[in-house]
Design a protein around this motif. Structure first.
Motif, PDB file in Angstrom:
ATOM      1  N   ILE A 136       4.488 -14.725   0.037  1.00 18.30           N
ATOM      2  CA  ILE A 136       3.945 -13.440   0.496  1.00 18.30           C
ATOM      3  C   ILE A 136       4.882 -12.869   1.553  1.00 18.30           C
ATOM      4  CG2 ILE A 136       2.018 -12.270   1.639  1.00 18.30           C
ATOM      5  CD1 ILE A 136       0.218 -14.585   0.658  1.00 18.30           C
ATOM      6  N   LEU A 137       5.284 -11.620   1.386  1.00 24.14           N
ATOM      7  CA  LEU A 137       6.084 -10.920   2.389  1.00 24.14           C
ATOM      8  C   LEU A 137       5.271  -9.760   2.945  1.00 24.14           C
ATOM      9  CD1 LEU A 137       8.703 -10.260   3.942  1.00 24.14           C
ATOM     10  CD2 LEU A 137       9.380  -8.831   1.981  1.00 24.14           C
ATOM     11  N   HIS A 138       4.978  -9.834   4.235  1.00 24.17           N
ATOM     12  CA  HIS A 138       4.283  -8.752   4.937  1.00 24.17           C
ATOM     13  C   HIS A 138       5.291  -8.062   5.846  1.00 24.17           C
ATOM     14  CE1 HIS A 138       1.053  -6.605   7.011  1.00 24.17           C
ATOM     15  NE2 HIS A 138       1.562  -7.003   8.165  1.00 24.17           N
ATOM     16  N   VAL A 139       5.342  -6.727   5.820  1.00 24.51           N
ATOM     17  CA  VAL A 139       6.249  -5.973   6.683  1.00 24.51           C
ATOM     18  C   VAL A 139       5.454  -4.967   7.503  1.00 24.51           C
ATOM     19  CG1 VAL A 139       8.140  -4.307   6.776  1.00 24.51           C
ATOM     20  CG2 VAL A 139       8.283  -6.242   5.214  1.00 24.51           C
ATOM     21  N   GLY A 140       5.722  -4.913   8.785  1.00 24.79           N
ATOM     22  CA  GLY A 140       5.124  -3.936   9.687  1.00 24.79           C
ATOM     23  C   GLY A 140       6.057  -3.718  10.877  1.00 24.79           C
ATOM     24  N   TYR A 141       6.231  -2.504  11.374  1.00 24.62           N
ATOM     25  CA  TYR A 141       5.425  -1.383  10.922  1.00 24.62           C
ATOM     26  C   TYR A 141       6.336  -0.332  10.310  1.00 24.62           C
ATOM     27  CZ  TYR A 141       2.572  -3.462  14.649  1.00 24.62           C
ATOM     28  OH  TYR A 141       1.908  -4.336  15.465  1.00 24.62           O
ATOM     29  N   ALA A 142       6.005   0.129   9.121  1.00 26.57           N
ATOM     30  CA  ALA A 142       6.691   1.302   8.585  1.00 26.57           C
ATOM     31  C   ALA A 142       6.496   2.459   9.552  1.00 26.57           C
ATOM     32  CB  ALA A 142       6.118   1.656   7.212  1.00 26.57           C
ATOM     33  N   LEU A 143       7.500   3.315   9.660  1.00 28.03           N
ATOM     34  CA  LEU A 143       7.594   4.451  10.584  1.00 28.03           C
ATOM     35  C   LEU A 143       8.114   4.044  11.962  1.00 28.03           C
ATOM     36  CD1 LEU A 143       4.261   6.323   9.778  1.00 28.03           C
ATOM     37  CD2 LEU A 143       6.543   7.033   9.078  1.00 28.03           C
ATOM     38  N   LYS A 172       4.695 -11.656  -3.447  1.00 28.85           N
ATOM     39  CA  LYS A 172       3.707 -10.596  -3.295  1.00 28.85           C
ATOM     40  C   LYS A 172       4.036  -9.835  -2.009  1.00 28.85           C
ATOM     41  CE  LYS A 172       0.333 -13.649  -3.580  1.00 28.85           C
ATOM     42  NZ  LYS A 172       0.887 -14.833  -4.261  1.00 28.85           N
ATOM     43  N   THR A 173       3.872  -8.518  -2.023  1.00 29.69           N
ATOM     44  CA  THR A 173       4.247  -7.704  -0.868  1.00 29.69           C
ATOM     45  C   THR A 173       3.013  -7.124  -0.177  1.00 29.69           C
ATOM     46  OG1 THR A 173       4.532  -5.759  -2.283  1.00 29.69           O
ATOM     47  CG2 THR A 173       6.495  -7.099  -1.836  1.00 29.69           C
ATOM     48  N   SER A 174       3.107  -7.010   1.138  1.00 30.96           N
ATOM     49  CA  SER A 174       2.012  -6.500   1.956  1.00 30.96           C
ATOM     50  C   SER A 174       2.591  -5.567   3.006  1.00 30.96           C
ATOM     51  CB  SER A 174       1.284  -7.672   2.630  1.00 30.96           C
ATOM     52  OG  SER A 174       0.342  -7.216   3.581  1.00 30.96           O
ATOM     53  N   LEU A 175       1.890  -4.457   3.269  1.00 29.67           N
ATOM     54  CA  LEU A 175       2.422  -3.410   4.142  1.00 29.67           C
ATOM     55  C   LEU A 175       1.438  -3.036   5.243  1.00 29.67           C
ATOM     56  CD1 LEU A 175       4.691  -1.270   4.653  1.00 29.67           C
ATOM     57  CD2 LEU A 175       3.381   0.271   3.177  1.00 29.67           C
ATOM     58  N   ASP A 176       1.994  -2.798   6.437  1.00 28.31           N
ATOM     59  CA  ASP A 176       1.253  -2.194   7.537  1.00 28.31           C
ATOM     60  C   ASP A 176       2.135  -1.092   8.122  1.00 28.31           C
ATOM     61  OD1 ASP A 176      -0.626  -1.647   9.469  1.00 28.31           O
ATOM     62  OD2 ASP A 176      -0.252  -3.448  10.672  1.00 28.31           O
ATOM     63  N   VAL A 177       1.517  -0.067   8.682  1.00 26.41           N
ATOM     64  CA  VAL A 177       2.272   1.044   9.253  1.00 26.41           C
ATOM     65  C   VAL A 177       1.807   1.263  10.686  1.00 26.41           C
ATOM     66  CG1 VAL A 177       2.480   2.090   6.965  1.00 26.41           C
ATOM     67  CG2 VAL A 177       0.708   2.892   8.520  1.00 26.41           C
ATOM     68  N   VAL A 178       2.514   2.122  11.419  1.00 24.69           N
ATOM     69  CA  VAL A 178       2.171   2.386  12.807  1.00 24.69           C
ATOM     70  C   VAL A 178       1.454   3.730  12.922  1.00 24.69           C
ATOM     71  CG1 VAL A 178       4.269   3.634  13.511  1.00 24.69           C
ATOM     72  CG2 VAL A 178       3.076   2.188  15.161  1.00 24.69           C
ATOM     73  N   THR A 200      -2.798  -2.851   4.210  1.00 24.39           N
ATOM     74  CA  THR A 200      -3.864  -2.958   5.202  1.00 24.39           C
ATOM     75  C   THR A 200      -3.506  -2.067   6.386  1.00 24.39           C
ATOM     76  OG1 THR A 200      -4.234  -5.258   4.532  1.00 24.39           O
ATOM     77  CG2 THR A 200      -5.228  -4.552   6.605  1.00 24.39           C
ATOM     78  N   ILE A 201      -4.230  -0.964   6.543  1.00 23.34           N
ATOM     79  CA  ILE A 201      -3.909   0.035   7.562  1.00 23.34           C
ATOM     80  C   ILE A 201      -5.196   0.570   8.185  1.00 23.34           C
ATOM     81  CG2 ILE A 201      -1.706   0.731   6.544  1.00 23.34           C
ATOM     82  CD1 ILE A 201      -3.101   3.015   5.147  1.00 23.34           C
ATOM     83  N   ASN A 202      -5.060   1.306   9.287  1.00 25.41           N
ATOM     84  CA  ASN A 202      -6.265   1.860   9.892  1.00 25.41           C
ATOM     85  C   ASN A 202      -6.587   3.239   9.321  1.00 25.41           C
ATOM     86  OD1 ASN A 202      -4.947   3.947  11.411  1.00 25.41           O
ATOM     87  ND2 ASN A 202      -4.566   2.537  13.106  1.00 25.41           N
ATOM     88  N   GLU A 203      -7.741   3.764   9.727  1.00 23.26           N
ATOM     89  CA  GLU A 203      -8.233   5.003   9.116  1.00 23.26           C
ATOM     90  C   GLU A 203      -7.370   6.212   9.467  1.00 23.26           C
ATOM     91  OE1 GLU A 203     -10.035   5.493  13.191  1.00 23.26           O
ATOM     92  OE2 GLU A 203      -9.236   3.892  11.931  1.00 23.26           O
ATOM     93  N   VAL A 204      -6.763   6.220  10.648  1.00 25.40           N
ATOM     94  CA  VAL A 204      -5.888   7.326  11.041  1.00 25.40           C
ATOM     95  C   VAL A 204      -4.652   7.361  10.152  1.00 25.40           C
ATOM     96  CG1 VAL A 204      -4.492   8.290  12.904  1.00 25.40           C
ATOM     97  CG2 VAL A 204      -6.718   7.271  13.420  1.00 25.40           C
ATOM     98  N   GLU A 205      -4.038   6.203   9.973  1.00 26.85           N
ATOM     99  CA  GLU A 205      -2.849   6.096   9.128  1.00 26.85           C
ATOM    100  C   GLU A 205      -3.170   6.438   7.681  1.00 26.85           C
ATOM    101  OE1 GLU A 205      -1.529   2.462  12.095  1.00 26.85           O
ATOM    102  OE2 GLU A 205      -2.420   2.056  10.116  1.00 26.85           O
ATOM    103  N   ALA A 206      -4.299   5.930   7.195  1.00 29.10           N
ATOM    104  CA  ALA A 206      -4.700   6.195   5.813  1.00 29.10           C
ATOM    105  C   ALA A 206      -4.923   7.684   5.588  1.00 29.10           C
ATOM    106  CB  ALA A 206      -5.963   5.412   5.476  1.00 29.10           C
ATOM    107  N   SER A 207      -5.514   8.352   6.558  1.00 30.05           N
ATOM    108  CA  SER A 207      -5.760   9.784   6.443  1.00 30.05           C
ATOM    109  C   SER A 207      -4.454  10.570   6.399  1.00 30.05           C
ATOM    110  CB  SER A 207      -6.621  10.253   7.614  1.00 30.05           C
ATOM    111  OG  SER A 207      -6.814  11.649   7.574  1.00 30.05           O
ATOM    112  N   LEU A 208      -3.498  10.190   7.251  1.00 26.43           N
ATOM    113  CA  LEU A 208      -2.219  10.903   7.297  1.00 26.43           C
ATOM    114  C   LEU A 208      -1.396  10.664   6.037  1.00 26.43           C
ATOM    115  CD1 LEU A 208      -1.364  10.267  11.045  1.00 26.43           C
ATOM    116  CD2 LEU A 208      -1.815  12.494   9.989  1.00 26.43           C
ATOM    117  N   ILE A 209      -1.537   9.501   5.438  1.00 24.73           N
ATOM    118  CA  ILE A 209      -0.805   9.204   4.195  1.00 24.73           C
ATOM    119  C   ILE A 209      -1.393   9.975   3.019  1.00 24.73           C
ATOM    120  CG2 ILE A 209      -0.253   7.403   2.506  1.00 24.73           C
ATOM    121  CD1 ILE A 209      -0.228   5.430   4.926  1.00 24.73           C
ATOM    122  N   THR A 210      -2.710   9.998   2.939  1.00 21.14           N
ATOM    123  CA  THR A 210      -3.368  10.582   1.770  1.00 21.14           C
ATOM    124  C   THR A 210      -3.673  12.070   1.912  1.00 21.14           C
ATOM    125  OG1 THR A 210      -5.585  10.040   2.627  1.00 21.14           O
ATOM    126  CG2 THR A 210      -4.474   8.370   1.250  1.00 21.14           C
TER     127      THR A 210
END
Length: 338
Positions: A136-143, A172-178, A200-210
């Protein structure tokens, strides 16, 4: 290669956690009540949380730190927890990244003043998939990783290219953002989602992405929008789980696009000592369940308990406990009403 374990690439940060009496208006004064040194960033926070949850998981870090005392502090702490640091590069061009974390004593609210430092040098070349042993590769934080956020003509971003190579190597890849105030989310994050298995991200990040609002004008969570947000994230390419966490609860779509809601725990007055690292703790709980092959319902429970445990101490990893304690905490604490 017979892969096993979790590798985390990304931000290595030295935190100065400063407890203050209030957050001042610009030009005004606030009193610093105490100062604590701590690790920060996705790499140390999530790896140390995982090590505390279960010392038997093979853990690896991939990042860049300076040749300085803060870099020594972070790497020594990682080694103390049995984490493989062989792929953390030390260099003297830039100092180790650091953050002044200003935490209001009465509320636990935090504000960050961040120096990117050596993290800005982390690039695709640092991910040697012949050396990485994890599955498993998890990367954080994009941005917040300049080289990985950079444009790639074929994959969209360098991080997307990195994830493509990870998947080709059997990981398997996993992502988190700032969380940041910018319009970069819609440009930088979506290319990586095409090669992301778990997000796996928070609601603020999810809103800005979508582009779908998560909160109304009064900052109240819009519950009816959480499923559309998760659905849109899956439509953008996520292969398995789209997980969105918020103070009120966690929300997710699994492989079959079934929707799950997990309310947060109702914490007693005075329990919260600080909120720094809570998002990484939630991610650690989800990653642990992915590693163990547990289902998404269990992952949301463990993630919720891990975040709650983190809130009990001001440092980013000080509140984390072992997995049995996480399960006991979840079972004994009441749930918030959504």
């Amino acid at each position: 290669m017979n892969r096993n374990g979790i590798a985390i690439g990304g931000n290595i940060v030295f935190d100065y956690v400063k407890i203050i009496d209030s957050y001042p208006k610009q030009g005004n004064l606030s009193t610093i009540l105490s100062i604590q040194r701590s690790v920060g960033g996705a790499l140390p926070n999530t790896l140390i949380d995982l090590a505390k949850m279960d010392g038997d998981i093979p853990l690896e870090g991939i990042g860049v730190a300076g040749c300085d005392e803060p870099g020594d502090f972070v790497i020594d702490l990682l080694k103390k927890h049995g984490i493989n640091t062989d792929m953390i590069i030390r260099q003297d061009k830039l100092g180790t990244s650091f953050t002044d974390v200003m935490t209001v004593q009465s509320t636990g609210d935090r504000t960050f003043f961040h120096f990117r430092g050596a993290n800005s040098l982390l690039d695709i070349s640092h991910f040697d998939f012949n050396r990485i042993k994890a599955d498993i590769l998890h990367v954080g934080y994009a941005l917040l990783l300049d080289k990985l956020d950079a444009y790639d003509p074929e994959y969209g971003t360098v991080l997307a290219h990195t994830f493509f190579l990870a998947q080709c190597s059997g990981m398997k890849t996993s992502l988190d953002v700032v969380s940041e105030n910018s319009d970069r989310f819609s440009k930088i994050v979506p290319p990586s989602l095409k090669y992301t298995d778990y997000c796996t991200i928070n609601e603020v990040e999810a809103s800005l992405i979508t582009g779908i609002p998560a909160r109304d004008k009064d900052e109240k969570l819009i519950l009816d929008n959480m499923k559309p947000i998760c659905t849109r994230l899956k439509q953008m390419g996520i292969g398995h789980w789209a997980v969105v966490h918020a103070p009120e609860g966690a929300f997710a779509l699994d492989d079959s696009n079934d929707f799950y809601i997990q309310p947060s725990l109702e914490l007693p007055a005075g329990y919260i000592k600080g909120t720094v690292g809570a998002g990484d703790a939630f991610c650690a709980g989800v990653l642990y369940c992915i590693y163990k092959g547990w289902d998404i319902k269990k992952a949301l429970q463990i993630g919720t308990a891990a975040a709650a445990s983190c809130l009990s101490e001001p440092g980013s990893t000080d509140g984390m406990r072992d997995i049995d304690s996480m399960e006991k905490l979840f079972m004994t604490m009441p749930r918030r009403k959504l």
